[in-house]
Motif scaffolding. Structure first.
Motif, PDB file in Angstrom:
ATOM      1  N   GLY A 454       0.796  -1.224   0.000  1.00 41.91           N
ATOM      2  CA  GLY A 454       0.000   0.000   0.000  1.00 41.91           C
ATOM      3  C   GLY A 454       0.821   1.262   0.000  1.00 41.91           C
ATOM      4  N   LYS A 455       2.116   1.139  -0.285  1.00 36.61           N
ATOM      5  CA  LYS A 455       2.988   2.321  -0.272  1.00 36.61           C
ATOM      6  C   LYS A 455       3.824   2.356  -1.544  1.00 36.61           C
ATOM      7  CE  LYS A 455       3.373   2.868   4.743  1.00 36.61           C
ATOM      8  NZ  LYS A 455       4.310   3.084   5.878  1.00 36.61           N
ATOM      9  N   ILE A 456       4.156   3.567  -1.981  1.00 40.34           N
ATOM     10  CA  ILE A 456       4.994   3.724  -3.163  1.00 40.34           C
ATOM     11  C   ILE A 456       6.262   4.478  -2.797  1.00 40.34           C
ATOM     12  CG2 ILE A 456       3.111   3.636  -4.826  1.00 40.34           C
ATOM     13  CD1 ILE A 456       3.156   6.667  -4.928  1.00 40.34           C
ATOM     14  N   THR A 457       7.295   4.253  -3.588  1.00 41.05           N
ATOM     15  CA  THR A 457       8.574   4.909  -3.375  1.00 41.05           C
ATOM     16  C   THR A 457       8.620   6.213  -4.167  1.00 41.05           C
ATOM     17  OG1 THR A 457       9.672   2.788  -3.087  1.00 41.05           O
ATOM     18  CG2 THR A 457      11.063   4.685  -3.611  1.00 41.05           C
ATOM     19  N   LEU A 468       5.679   6.272   0.941  1.00 43.18           N
ATOM     20  CA  LEU A 468       4.436   6.923   1.327  1.00 43.18           C
ATOM     21  C   LEU A 468       3.225   6.047   1.011  1.00 43.18           C
ATOM     22  CD1 LEU A 468       5.097  10.532  -0.043  1.00 43.18           C
ATOM     23  CD2 LEU A 468       5.408   9.700   2.301  1.00 43.18           C
ATOM     24  N   SER A 469       2.241   6.112   1.899  1.00 39.97           N
ATOM     25  CA  SER A 469       0.961   5.462   1.623  1.00 39.97           C
ATOM     26  C   SER A 469       0.305   6.145   0.428  1.00 39.97           C
ATOM     27  CB  SER A 469       0.033   5.571   2.839  1.00 39.97           C
ATOM     28  OG  SER A 469       0.571   4.869   3.932  1.00 39.97           O
ATOM     29  N   TYR A 470      -0.441   5.362  -0.356  1.00 37.45           N
ATOM     30  CA  TYR A 470      -1.086   5.982  -1.509  1.00 37.45           C
ATOM     31  C   TYR A 470      -2.439   5.350  -1.769  1.00 37.45           C
ATOM     32  CZ  TYR A 470      -0.264   2.100  -4.808  1.00 37.45           C
ATOM     33  OH  TYR A 470      -0.284   0.902  -5.470  1.00 37.45           O
ATOM     34  N   SER A 471      -3.238   6.130  -2.496  1.00 34.14           N
ATOM     35  CA  SER A 471      -4.507   5.652  -3.007  1.00 34.14           C
ATOM     36  C   SER A 471      -4.591   6.115  -4.456  1.00 34.14           C
ATOM     37  CB  SER A 471      -5.666   6.222  -2.182  1.00 34.14           C
ATOM     38  OG  SER A 471      -6.902   5.660  -2.586  1.00 34.14           O
ATOM     39  N   SER A 490      -9.534   6.173   3.717  1.00 34.80           N
ATOM     40  CA  SER A 490      -9.648   5.570   5.047  1.00 34.80           C
ATOM     41  C   SER A 490      -8.294   5.382   5.715  1.00 34.80           C
ATOM     42  CB  SER A 490     -10.361   4.218   4.940  1.00 34.80           C
ATOM     43  OG  SER A 490      -9.663   3.322   4.065  1.00 34.80           O
ATOM     44  N   LYS A 491      -7.232   5.153   4.942  1.00 30.13           N
ATOM     45  CA  LYS A 491      -5.921   4.899   5.547  1.00 30.13           C
ATOM     46  C   LYS A 491      -5.370   6.133   6.256  1.00 30.13           C
ATOM     47  CE  LYS A 491      -4.167   3.465   1.789  1.00 30.13           C
ATOM     48  NZ  LYS A 491      -3.207   2.821   0.860  1.00 30.13           N
ATOM     49  N   TRP A 492      -5.864   7.302   5.915  1.00 37.31           N
ATOM     50  CA  TRP A 492      -5.417   8.503   6.613  1.00 37.31           C
ATOM     51  C   TRP A 492      -6.407   8.941   7.692  1.00 37.31           C
ATOM     52  CZ3 TRP A 492      -5.180   8.699   1.043  1.00 37.31           C
ATOM     53  CH2 TRP A 492      -3.902   8.365   0.556  1.00 37.31           C
ATOM     54  N   LEU A 493      -7.696   8.818   7.405  1.00 36.59           N
ATOM     55  CA  LEU A 493      -8.686   9.206   8.405  1.00 36.59           C
ATOM     56  C   LEU A 493      -8.652   8.294   9.616  1.00 36.59           C
ATOM     57  CD1 LEU A 493     -11.801  10.118   6.229  1.00 36.59           C
ATOM     58  CD2 LEU A 493     -10.215  11.664   7.380  1.00 36.59           C
ATOM     59  N   GLY A 494      -8.107   7.102   9.488  1.00 37.62           N
ATOM     60  CA  GLY A 494      -8.036   6.184  10.617  1.00 37.62           C
ATOM     61  C   GLY A 494      -6.903   6.485  11.565  1.00 37.62           C
TER      62      GLY A 494
END
Length: 524
Positions: A454-457, A468-471, A490-494
Motif C-alpha cells: 500500500g505504499k509507493i517509493t 508513502l501510503s497511496y490511493s 480511510s488509511k489517513w482518516l483512521g
C-alpha cells in the motif's frame, strides 16, 4: 513574522547573537535544499512581516551593536521637559504674570515631539506654543490652558490621577480672545499623533542604546475616512490590486470568507502573533472550517505601541496608514524573508483575497489570506471514508495528483504558548508531515514501484527516497477539465490528527499549481 515554502523546497532559518531568528531563507530547518523529482511545484510562500526595529529600553548594561535600520517610524516618547505633578484633589493654580490671564478648559493639546505645541479649545482658534526642551509627541484631551502674556500653562490629570503641569512659551497669533464658532475643533475627531514607539513585535535581547535624535513622525488618525471593516477591506483590496497591476498581473477579487478576520480577531483578543491560532491549528485548517474550498496562503502583519514611561499620551492608530505601511513593507522591504511576502502578493495564480483587520490603542493586525479558486466545485465532501470530488477546472489547467499531509489534533493554546513555544513561534508555518499521495490509475501495463504494501517509493533530486501510503483515483470523464471521482481515504482518516489534501493541477506549460489546501476532518 515568517514564511513557509512548499513541500518541495526547504531552506534554513538563520540567526545571530544580537537579534532573534529572522525568516531569511525560510522553511523547516533541515540540511540543505530538498526537491522531489515527482514535482516541480512552484514554491508556495506564506509569509507574515517582520520589519527591522529599534527597541528603546533603558536597561543596565552595555550597548549591543544592532543592524542598521530606518528610524522613520519611531517617535521620541520620553519627555525631555519634566512636568510637575500634584496628587488628585490638590489645588495647583496656574502661574500668572499679568493682570488679565486667559483661562480655557476642555482643550486638546498636540505635540510634534520637536518642541511644537498646538492647543485647540472649543470656539477658539488654535494656540501655538513652544517647548524648550521638547516634550514627547502625542495628543492629550481634557486640558486646561492658561495664557498670561508670553506664557502657556497646561494642566491635565495623568492616568495615575496626578495633576500634570507644563509651562510653555506662547507662539505667534494665539487668537484666543475672540471666539470663532466656525472653527470648532472639538466637533470633529482631532488628529492623533502617535505618542508611543510603534514597531513589529520581536523578542530582542535586553539592550541599552544611546539617545537618538528622532525627527517628527506623527501617526495621524484619519478624520474623513470611514473605519468600518467593509471600507477598510475595500482600501486594502485597492492597494493590493495596484501592486499587482504595477507588476503586470490580473487583479484579485474580494472574497467573502472570514478566515483572515477570524485570525486577526483571535490574535488581538489573546495578544499574540503567530500563524497558528488559539485552537492550535494553521491557516488552511481555519480556511476549510469556515467554508473555503480552494487553496489559501497567508501574510500576517503586526505592529504595536510601547510606552516606556508612565506619562505617555494615548496612542491612536490610523488603520489606512497601517494597512498601507504593512503592504509596502511586505512588498518592498522583505529581503529578510527571502521576498516571500512579495511573492505571495504577486502570485499570478491567486484569484481572491480576504482580509483581517483588528486593532486597539496598542496593537494593530493586518492579515491577508490569498486564495486560488481554480476549480468550480459542485461537490467536495466526505461520505464515510470516501472523498467525493466533482467540479470543473478553469481553462488552461488539468488534474495531476493529490498530496496528503498530517498535522497534530487541535488543542487550546495560551498567549505564552503562541508567542514563546515552538513550533508556534517559529516565524513560519509549513504543510505538516507528508504522509501520502493520491495518484491516477495507470494503464498500459504501467505500475507504481512499491516499497511496502500500500505504499509507493518517491525519489528526491538529492537521491533520498520516501515510502508513502497511496490511493488512486479514476478520471471518470473524457474531458480533462472535468473532475468526477470518489477516493478511498480511510488509511489517513483512521489515524490521529488532521489531514489536509493538496490537489495539484497542471497548466499548459506543464507547471504544477495547488488548487486546494483542504482539511479532510472539516469536510464532513
Amino acid at each position: 513574522m515568517g514564511c513557509w515554502f512548499g513541500k518541495h523546497k526547504w531552506q534554513i532559518t538563520h540567526a545571530n547573537e544580537t537579534y532573534p531568528y529572522w525568516c531569511v531563507k525560510c522553511g523547516k530547518r533541515s540540511k540543505g535544499v530538498k526537491r522531489y523529482r515527482r514535482k516541480t511545484k512552484r514554491q508556495i510562500t506564506i509569509i507574515s512581516v517582520i520589519i527591522s526595529v529599534v527597541f528603546l529600553l533603558a536597561l543596565a548594561g552595555g550597548v549591543v551593536q544592532l543592524p542598521q535600520i530606518s528610524l522613520a517610524n519611531f517617535i521620541e516618547t520620553k519627555p525631555s521637559q519634566t512636568p510637575s505633578e500634584t496628587s488628585q484633589g490638590q489645588t495647583n493654580q496656574p502661574i500668572t504674570s499679568g493682570n488679565s490671564p486667559v483661562a480655557l478648559s476642555n482643550c486638546i493639546m498636540a505635540s510634534n515631539g520637536a518642541g511644537g505645541i498646538r492647543i485647540n479649545c472649543e470656539n477658539h482658534d488654535s494656540v501655538q506654543c513652544t517647548s524648550d526642551p521638547p516634550i514627547g509627541s502625542g495628543i492629550q484631551n481634557d486640558v486646561t490652558l492658561t495664557i498670561d502674556k508670553n506664557s502657556c500653562v497646561v494642566q491635565y490629570l495623568n492616568p495615575q490621577g496626578s495633576n500634570t503641569i507644563y509651562h510653555f512659551q506662547l507662539g505667534t497669533s494665539p487668537s484666543i480672545i475672540s471666539p470663532n464658532p466656525s472653527n470648532n475643533l472639538i466637533s470633529s475627531s482631532p488628529p492623533s499623533i502617535l505618542p508611543k514607539v510603534t514597531f513589529p513585535k520581536i523578542a530582542l535581547p535586553k539592550i541599552t542604546i544611546p539617545a537618538i535624535a528622532i525627527p517628527e513622525s506623527p501617526n495621524v488618525q484619519s478624520t474623513s475616512q470611514p473605519t468600518d471593516l467593509p471600507s477598510l477591506y475595500a482600501y486594502a483590496l485597492k492597494i493590493v490590486n495596484d501592486d499587482r497591476k504595477a507588476n503586470g498581473l490580473n487583479p484579485v477579487a474580494l472574497s467573502n470568507l472570514p478566515s483572515a478576520q477570524n485570525h486577526a480577531d483571535d490574535q488581538l483578543n489573546l495578544k499574540y502573533f503567530s500563524h497558528w491560532n488559539s485552537d492550535g491549528v494553521k491557516p488552511y485548517v481555519v480556511y476549510t472550517k469556515l467554508g473555503g474550498r480552494g487553496s489559501v496562503a497567508e501574510n500576517n502583519y503586526y505592529t504595536y505601541s510601547y510606552c516606556p514611561t508612565s506619562n505617555c499620551i494615548e496612542n491612536t492608530f490610523d488603520p489606512y496608514a497601517e494597512i498601507k505601511k504593512g503592504e509596502d513593507s511586505m512588498l518592498n522591504d522583505d529581503a529578510a524573508s527571502n521576498w516571500g511576502h512579495k511573492k505571495n502578493i504577486l502570485d499570478p495564480t491567486h484569484t481572491e483575497v480576504n482580509f483581517g483587520i483588528a486593532y486597539d490603542d496598542e496593537r494593530f493586525y493586518f492579515v491577508e489570506n490569498f486564495e486560488d479558486n481554480l476549480v468550480n466545485w459542485q461537490t467536495i465532501k466526505l461520505q464515510g471514508t470516501n472523498l467525493v470530488l466533482a467540479g470543473t477546472i478553469k481553462p488552461g489547467y488539468s488534474m495531476s495528483d493529490i498530496d496528503v499531509y498530517s498535522d497534530p489534533a487541535p488543542k487550546s493554546l495560551t498567549e505564552n504558548d503562541l508567542n514563546n513555544s515552538p513550533p508556534y513561534n517559529a516565524g513560519y508555518y509549513d504543510q505538516g508531515t507528508d504522509v501520502g499521495m493520491i495518484v491516477p490509475v495507470l494503464t498500459d501495463n504501467s505500475y507504481y514501484p512499491n516499497c511496502a504494501s500500500g505504499k509507493i517509493t518517491v525519489s528526491s533530486l538529492d537521491g533520498s527516497t520516501e515510502c508513502l501510503s497511496y490511493s488512486v483515483f479514476h478520471y471518470n470523464s473524457a474531458n480533462p477539465s472535468v473532475i468526477n471521482t470518489t477516493i478511498d481515504v480511510s488509511k489517513w482518516l483512521g489515524t490521529d490528527g488532521l489531514h489536509t489534501i493538496y490537489l495539484n493541477l497542471k497548466d499548459s506549460s506543464g507547471n504544477l499549481v495547488q488548487a486546494t489546501s483542504l482539511t479532510l476532518e472539516y469536510l464532513k
